[in-house]
Design a protein around this motif. Structure first.
Motif, PDB file in Angstrom:
ATOM      1  N   ARG A  28       0.647  -1.203   0.052  1.00 11.39           N
ATOM      2  CA  ARG A  28      -0.020   0.147  -0.011  1.00 11.39           C
ATOM      3  C   ARG A  28       0.781   1.195   0.112  1.00 11.39           C
ATOM      4  O   ARG A  28       0.439   2.265  -0.121  1.00 11.39           O
ATOM      5  CB  ARG A  28      -0.843   0.188   1.032  1.00 11.39           C
ATOM      6  N   TYR A  29       2.181   1.118  -0.116  1.00 15.80           N
ATOM      7  CA  TYR A  29       3.174   2.449  -0.016  1.00 15.80           C
ATOM      8  C   TYR A  29       2.680   3.123  -1.264  1.00 15.80           C
ATOM      9  O   TYR A  29       2.597   2.593  -2.376  1.00 15.80           O
ATOM     10  CB  TYR A  29       4.444   1.952  -0.068  1.00 15.80           C
ATOM     11  N   ARG A  30       2.709   4.428  -1.255  1.00 12.81           N
ATOM     12  CA  ARG A  30       2.244   5.278  -2.375  1.00 12.81           C
ATOM     13  C   ARG A  30       3.831   5.929  -2.660  1.00 12.81           C
ATOM     14  O   ARG A  30       4.532   6.843  -1.815  1.00 12.81           O
ATOM     15  CB  ARG A  30       1.389   6.484  -1.833  1.00 12.81           C
ATOM     16  N   GLY A  31       4.303   5.474  -3.884  1.00 10.64           N
ATOM     17  CA  GLY A  31       5.556   6.185  -4.120  1.00 10.64           C
ATOM     18  C   GLY A  31       5.571   7.238  -5.561  1.00 10.64           C
ATOM     19  O   GLY A  31       4.297   7.907  -5.581  1.00 10.64           O
ATOM     20  N   ARG A  32       6.120   7.003  -6.291  1.00 11.60           N
ATOM     21  CA  ARG A  32       6.303   7.888  -7.731  1.00 11.60           C
ATOM     22  C   ARG A  32       4.782   7.554  -8.520  1.00 11.60           C
ATOM     23  O   ARG A  32       4.404   6.659  -8.655  1.00 11.60           O
ATOM     24  CB  ARG A  32       7.281   7.333  -8.566  1.00 11.60           C
ATOM     25  N   PRO A  33       4.088   9.016  -8.517  1.00 10.85           N
ATOM     26  CA  PRO A  33       2.819   9.001  -9.260  1.00 10.85           C
ATOM     27  C   PRO A  33       2.890   8.934 -10.798  1.00 10.85           C
ATOM     28  O   PRO A  33       3.876   9.539 -11.171  1.00 10.85           O
ATOM     29  CB  PRO A  33       2.048  10.254  -8.745  1.00 10.85           C
ATOM     30  N   VAL A  34       1.908   8.275 -11.408  1.00  7.60           N
ATOM     31  CA  VAL A  34       1.953   8.358 -12.664  1.00  7.60           C
ATOM     32  C   VAL A  34       0.673   8.734 -13.356  1.00  7.60           C
ATOM     33  O   VAL A  34      -0.398   8.108 -12.955  1.00  7.60           O
ATOM     34  CB  VAL A  34       2.352   6.663 -13.458  1.00  7.60           C
ATOM     35  N   LYS A  83      -1.916   7.000 -10.802  1.00  6.30           N
ATOM     36  CA  LYS A  83      -1.580   5.829  -9.784  1.00  6.30           C
ATOM     37  C   LYS A  83      -0.512   5.976  -9.209  1.00  6.30           C
ATOM     38  O   LYS A  83       0.549   6.650  -9.705  1.00  6.30           O
ATOM     39  CB  LYS A  83      -1.554   4.651 -10.737  1.00  6.30           C
ATOM     40  N   PHE A  84      -0.422   5.877  -8.009  1.00  2.00           N
ATOM     41  CA  PHE A  84       0.924   5.831  -6.971  1.00  2.00           C
ATOM     42  C   PHE A  84       1.494   4.414  -7.062  1.00  2.00           C
ATOM     43  O   PHE A  84       0.989   3.401  -6.826  1.00  2.00           O
ATOM     44  CB  PHE A  84       0.667   6.090  -5.583  1.00  2.00           C
ATOM     45  N   THR A  85       2.900   4.541  -7.406  1.00  7.01           N
ATOM     46  CA  THR A  85       3.319   2.992  -7.817  1.00  7.01           C
ATOM     47  C   THR A  85       4.287   2.710  -6.370  1.00  7.01           C
ATOM     48  O   THR A  85       4.245   3.483  -5.626  1.00  7.01           O
ATOM     49  CB  THR A  85       4.463   3.374  -9.004  1.00  7.01           C
ATOM     50  N   ASN A  86       4.844   1.929  -6.255  1.00  2.21           N
ATOM     51  CA  ASN A  86       5.781   1.383  -5.330  1.00  2.21           C
ATOM     52  C   ASN A  86       7.287   1.825  -5.367  1.00  2.21           C
ATOM     53  O   ASN A  86       7.965   1.394  -4.734  1.00  2.21           O
ATOM     54  CB  ASN A  86       5.618  -0.155  -5.088  1.00  2.21           C
ATOM     55  N   ASP A  87       7.440   2.589  -6.383  1.00  2.00           N
ATOM     56  CA  ASP A  87       8.763   3.241  -6.584  1.00  2.00           C
ATOM     57  C   ASP A  87       9.115   4.225  -5.650  1.00  2.00           C
ATOM     58  O   ASP A  87       8.574   5.433  -5.739  1.00  2.00           O
ATOM     59  CB  ASP A  87       9.106   3.817  -8.274  1.00  2.00           C
ATOM     60  N   ILE A  99       8.514  18.239 -10.969  1.00  2.00           N
ATOM     61  CA  ILE A  99       6.964  18.283 -11.688  1.00  2.00           C
ATOM     62  C   ILE A  99       6.982  17.408 -12.762  1.00  2.00           C
ATOM     63  O   ILE A  99       7.734  17.513 -13.765  1.00  2.00           O
ATOM     64  CB  ILE A  99       6.897  19.826 -12.147  1.00  2.00           C
ATOM     65  N   THR A 100       6.229  16.243 -12.778  1.00  2.00           N
ATOM     66  CA  THR A 100       6.293  15.208 -13.706  1.00  2.00           C
ATOM     67  C   THR A 100       4.831  14.604 -13.910  1.00  2.00           C
ATOM     68  O   THR A 100       4.115  14.522 -13.296  1.00  2.00           O
ATOM     69  CB  THR A 100       7.162  14.179 -13.093  1.00  2.00           C
ATOM     70  N   SER A 101       4.882  13.704 -14.996  1.00  2.00           N
ATOM     71  CA  SER A 101       3.657  12.996 -15.307  1.00  2.00           C
ATOM     72  C   SER A 101       4.073  11.449 -14.928  1.00  2.00           C
ATOM     73  O   SER A 101       3.134  10.813 -15.223  1.00  2.00           O
ATOM     74  CB  SER A 101       3.421  13.266 -16.672  1.00  2.00           C
ATOM     75  N   GLY A 102       5.029  11.192 -14.629  1.00  2.00           N
ATOM     76  CA  GLY A 102       5.410   9.770 -14.099  1.00  2.00           C
ATOM     77  C   GLY A 102       7.047   9.476 -14.318  1.00  2.00           C
ATOM     78  O   GLY A 102       7.348   8.644 -13.534  1.00  2.00           O
ATOM     79  N   ASP A 103       7.553  10.264 -15.067  1.00  2.00           N
ATOM     80  CA  ASP A 103       8.908   9.888 -15.395  1.00  2.00           C
ATOM     81  C   ASP A 103       9.964  10.833 -14.600  1.00  2.00           C
ATOM     82  O   ASP A 103       9.612  12.180 -14.393  1.00  2.00           O
ATOM     83  CB  ASP A 103       9.470  10.192 -17.028  1.00  2.00           C
ATOM     84  N   LEU A 104      11.077  10.282 -13.984  1.00  2.00           N
ATOM     85  CA  LEU A 104      11.808  10.984 -13.399  1.00  2.00           C
ATOM     86  C   LEU A 104      13.420  10.759 -13.862  1.00  2.00           C
ATOM     87  O   LEU A 104      13.788   9.539 -14.086  1.00  2.00           O
ATOM     88  CB  LEU A 104      11.902  10.622 -11.783  1.00  2.00           C
ATOM     89  N   PRO A 105      14.306  11.553 -14.108  1.00  2.00           N
ATOM     90  CA  PRO A 105      15.730  11.444 -14.412  1.00  2.00           C
ATOM     91  C   PRO A 105      16.404  10.540 -13.375  1.00  2.00           C
ATOM     92  O   PRO A 105      16.055  10.596 -12.357  1.00  2.00           O
ATOM     93  CB  PRO A 105      16.457  13.000 -14.574  1.00  2.00           C
ATOM     94  N   ALA A 106      17.320   9.978 -13.935  1.00  2.00           N
ATOM     95  CA  ALA A 106      18.055   8.863 -12.874  1.00  2.00           C
ATOM     96  C   ALA A 106      19.212   9.950 -12.164  1.00  2.00           C
ATOM     97  O   ALA A 106      19.759  10.748 -12.865  1.00  2.00           O
ATOM     98  CB  ALA A 106      18.987   7.931 -13.854  1.00  2.00           C
TER      99      ALA A 106
END
Length: 246
Positions: A28-34, A83-87, A99-106
């Motif tokens: 149920r952890y909310r991580g990176r949103p997409v 959706k909040f991913t587990n990332d 400020i993102t739609s889901g992608d983040l730079p490495a």
């Protein structure tokens, strides 16, 4: 002493193997949103109107995870189109990247190489709670426990800024704490790093709009590393520190 050794033998090795093995977080952890590509403007607008942080940009279909408190309201309203991913690997070196739609730079690729050369073998940090609620502070403290064992990477929290290579700031930076924070920064020897931990420090968090706080640490100090979350998961903190400095 014998009972301590017996207990240690019975418990075995408890430290996680990250970064060699990725640690699994609670489902149920909310991580990176997409934000899904097929989301309707009407749904996104409804989500934006319901967002307590005003973190959703309808026109550009993006979420500011530096403002977001990961409450999950938009995910529930959109039926999973947001959706909040587990990332949990969501830290960035630039505020704009949050400020993102889901992608983040490495993060490792955007880390400043001179920091790796200076602090790659040993990094001493002074933590400053600038009117925080203690959630971010608690999840930083837990890095010292056997499961995370931050010290095995040569990273430690110290009692004095004069012994530190940088400062880790939590909390919305209240008017009453601003002077103390700036004095701590000045007392830290150069070269030094500044790390903003949590939505409160990055943007003001739930206190956005209040005249009693600073809406973003980067408005008063040069920030090198942004770690979003409310609070950031301990693994988010660990990933950020290892990727940026090691």
């Amino acid at each position: 002493m014998l009972s301590v050794l017996k207990n240690r033998f019975e418990q075995g090795y408890r430290t996680n193997r990250y970064p060699e093995e990725k640690v699994k977080v609670f489902p149920r952890y909310r991580g990176r949103p997409v934000i899904q590509d097929n989301i309707s403007e009407e749904t996104l607008k409804t989500c934006a109107e319901s967002c307590p942080q005003d973190a959703i940009d309808v026109q550009n279909q993006k979420i500011d995870i530096g403002r977001c408190v990961f409450c999950g309201t938009c995910e529930n309203i959109s039926n999973g189109q947001i959706k909040f991913t587990n990332d949990y690997e969501i830290a960035t070196a630039e505020r704009a990247d949050l400020i993102t739609s889901g992608d983040l730079p490495a993060l490792a690729e955007h880390a400043k190489q001179h920091f790796k050369k200076l602090f790659g073998r040993s990094l001493q940090l002074r933590q400053v709670s600038a009117a925080g609620c203690n959630a971010c502070e608690a999840d930083l403290n837990v890095l010292a426990t056997p499961f995370f064992d931050l010290a095995r990477f040569g990273i430690n929290f110290v009692a004095s800024p004069r012994h530190a290579d940088g400062i880790v700031v939590t909390g919305p930076i209240s008017r009453n704490m601003k002077t103390a924070l700036l004095q701590t920064y000045e007392a830290t020897p150069t070269p030094k790093v500044v790390i903003a931990v949590g939505s409160c420090t990055i943007s003001g968090g739930p206190f956005i709009g209040s005249p009693e706080i600073t809406e973003g640490l980067d408005k008063i100090l040069p920030v090198d590393l942004f770690i979003p979350g409310c609070p950031p998961h301990p693994m988010t903190n660990l990933h950020a520190l290892l990727s940026f400095f090691k």
